[in-house]
Write a protein that holds these residues in place. Structure first.
Motif: not given
Length: 107
Positions: A39-41, A45-66
């Motif tokens: 993510a830092e680079s 990465t999307v994190v899934t539980r039972n095949g369904a997306p539940v979270a994402a590890l994203v670059p912090f700059a992308d999080f700030e834009v969102l």
């Protein structure tokens, strides 16, 4: 092209890449540092539980834009309500409502 548009394009490309970089919660736990490094680079990465997306590890700059985009969207919605001269509440009423558990607005 303005910087924010270039970054938005990067965010969109990253979202597509994220689908290719999906891992289960178990995998994310086992290799968290590796996924954080990705993510830092710039590779989310999307994190899934039972095949369904539940979270994402994203670059912090992308999080700030969102976060900025969400703030802008909410501000525009508030401006639209004010422009229509719809009923509003004070900050004190809003805070009191949040702590009381009741719902604001007409009964």
């Amino acid at each position: 092209m303005p910087e924010h548009q270039e970054h938005a394009g990067g965010v969109a490309r990253a979202a597509v890449e994220a689908v290719e970089n999906s891992v289960s919660v178990r995998e994310a736990r086992a290799h968290l540092a590796e996924h954080i490094n990705r993510a830092e680079s710039g590779t989310p990465t999307v994190v899934t539980r039972n095949g369904a997306p539940v979270a994402a590890l994203v670059p912090f700059a992308d999080f700030e834009v969102l976060e900025e985009a969400a703030d802008l969207m909410l501000a525009r919605e508030a401006e639209a309500v004010l422009a229509r001269d719809e009923p509003t509440v004070t900050m004190a009423e809003l805070v009191a409502d949040l702590f009381s558990g009741r719902t604001l607005g007409p009964a």
